[in-house]
Design an enzyme around this catalytic site. Structure first.
Site, mmCIF file in Angstrom:
data_model
loop_
_atom_site.group_PDB
_atom_site.id
_atom_site.type_symbol
_atom_site.label_atom_id
_atom_site.label_comp_id
_atom_site.label_asym_id
_atom_site.label_seq_id
_atom_site.Cartn_x
_atom_site.Cartn_y
_atom_site.Cartn_z
ATOM 1 C CG HIS A 1 -6.295 2.350 -3.960
ATOM 2 N ND1 HIS A 1 -5.890 3.383 -4.769
ATOM 3 C CD2 HIS A 1 -7.368 2.821 -3.261
ATOM 4 C CE1 HIS A 1 -6.668 4.430 -4.560
ATOM 5 N NE2 HIS A 1 -7.564 4.120 -3.651
ATOM 6 C CD GLU B 1 -3.751 -0.170 -7.796
ATOM 7 O OE1 GLU B 1 -3.848 0.727 -8.650
ATOM 8 O OE2 GLU B 1 -4.553 -0.300 -6.851
ATOM 9 C CB CYS C 1 -4.350 6.623 -7.330
ATOM 10 S SG CYS C 1 -3.654 5.814 -5.855
ATOM 11 C CB CYS D 1 -1.341 2.671 -6.271
ATOM 12 S SG CYS D 1 -2.551 2.241 -4.996
#
Length: 134
Positions: free
Chosen positions: A65, A67, A93, A96
């Protein structure tokens, strides 16, 4: 919200365009003392093919992801994300969110809310300031 939030979010949106993912392109910026200290977008790990989805259009399980990419990039550089603000085009999520908490980020600003809000809920529980911008 401060006057820089919309500008940094616009920059994160532009950065998302670097993603090779077809289903969703997400961009992230880490900002500290009004300086961009890291950036990331969703995609495969370094050295892997730049294809995020399998032949059925499902995201491959090893796609990082935005992040996570921004946080790992700052860690690799030897700099600190402690006290930083994370600007991300989609709400984090759960996985993260855990990285965000452990990296000392104090504020998360996101644009699009994901249907599952457990990551945002965890951030708030940890005392991290969370804000959604248009």
């Amino acid at each position: 919200m401060n006057k820089f939030d919309e500008k940094y979010m616009s920059m994160a949106s532009i950065w998302a365009q670097n993603s090779y993912c077809k289903r969703r392109q997400v961009g992230a910026l880490l900002v500290k003392d009004r300086m961009i200290i890291s950036d990331g977008y969703n995609g495969t790990p370094s050295g892997f093919e730049n294809i995020c989805e399998d032949e059925n259009g499902v995201t491959k399980p090893y796609v990082l992801h935005a992040e996570a990419n921004a946080i790992s990039k700052i860690a690799k550089s030897g700099n600190s994300s402690s006290g930083a603000t994370l600007y991300v085009t989609a709400s984090p999520c759960m996985e993260c969110a855990k990285l965000i908490i452990q990296s000392g980020i104090r504020r998360v600003v996101y644009r699009d809310e994901y249907r599952i809000t457990d990551g945002i809920d965890l951030l708030r529980r940890a005392g991290i300031e969370v804000e959604q911008v248009g």
